[in-house]
Motif scaffolding. Structure first.
Motif, short mmCIF file in Angstrom:
data_model
loop_
_atom_site.label_atom_id
_atom_site.label_comp_id
_atom_site.label_asym_id
_atom_site.label_seq_id
_atom_site.Cartn_x
_atom_site.Cartn_y
_atom_site.Cartn_z
N GLN A 161 0.84 -1.18 0.00
CA GLN A 161 0.00 0.00 0.00
C GLN A 161 0.88 1.24 0.00
O GLN A 161 1.64 1.47 0.96
CB GLN A 161 -0.93 0.01 1.21
N LYS A 220 -3.10 5.39 -1.61
CA LYS A 220 -3.60 4.39 -2.55
C LYS A 220 -4.18 3.19 -1.80
O LYS A 220 -3.97 3.02 -0.60
CB LYS A 220 -2.49 3.95 -3.49
N GLU A 221 -4.89 2.37 -2.55
CA GLU A 221 -5.46 1.17 -1.96
C GLU A 221 -4.37 0.11 -1.76
O GLU A 221 -3.31 0.17 -2.37
CB GLU A 221 -6.57 0.63 -2.86
N ASP A 262 -2.79 -3.19 -2.58
CA ASP A 262 -2.77 -3.95 -3.83
C ASP A 262 -2.07 -5.29 -3.68
O ASP A 262 -1.11 -5.43 -2.91
CB ASP A 262 -2.07 -3.16 -4.93
#
Length: 124
Positions: free
Chosen positions: A39, A43-44, A46
């Motif tokens: 991460q 942002k998310e 991933d």
């Protein structure tokens, strides 16, 4: 839930390497597939890579294929992520996670146990 602990993060220059480890102190990870996620700020979280327990099948996110290698030592309940040729875009907090079954998945929602993460910073 299984408590997971990541280690091995750090700061490197582009092109460098790091090896992340993930352990489950006092627990067993038998018949549990595991994965690495990351991460970046803002942002998310991933998917990076995943590995099954029984067969050792591996799966990778496209951007890390050929650079990262996921592996596990079932005897010591340890998961690894060897990261080579690191790029600035690999900078993130890296998390290991486990499932309650041996089916690998790229989805964060499928993982039930998570570590607290280890920071990886790659400078250009």
């Amino acid at each position: 839930q299984v408590h997971l602990v990541e280690s091995g993060g750090g700061a490197v220059q582009a092109g460098g390497s790091l090896r992340l480890s993930c352990s489950a102190p006092g627990r067993t990870l038998t018949l549990q597939s595991m994965g690495w996620f990351r991460q970046a700020p803002g942002k998310e979280r991933d998917f990076v890579a995943a590995i099954s327990w029984a067969v050792g099948s591996t799966y990778y996110e496209d951007s890390v294929k050929g650079r990262f290698t996921i592996s596990r030592d079932n005897a010591t309940n340890t998961l690894y992520l060897q990261m080579n040729d690191l790029k600035p875009e690999d900078t993130a907090v890296y998390y290991c996670a486990s499932r309650t079954n041996d089916y690998v998945s790229r989805r964060t929602i499928d993982y039930t146990s998570w570590g607290l993460g280890t920071q990886v910073t790659v400078s250009s």
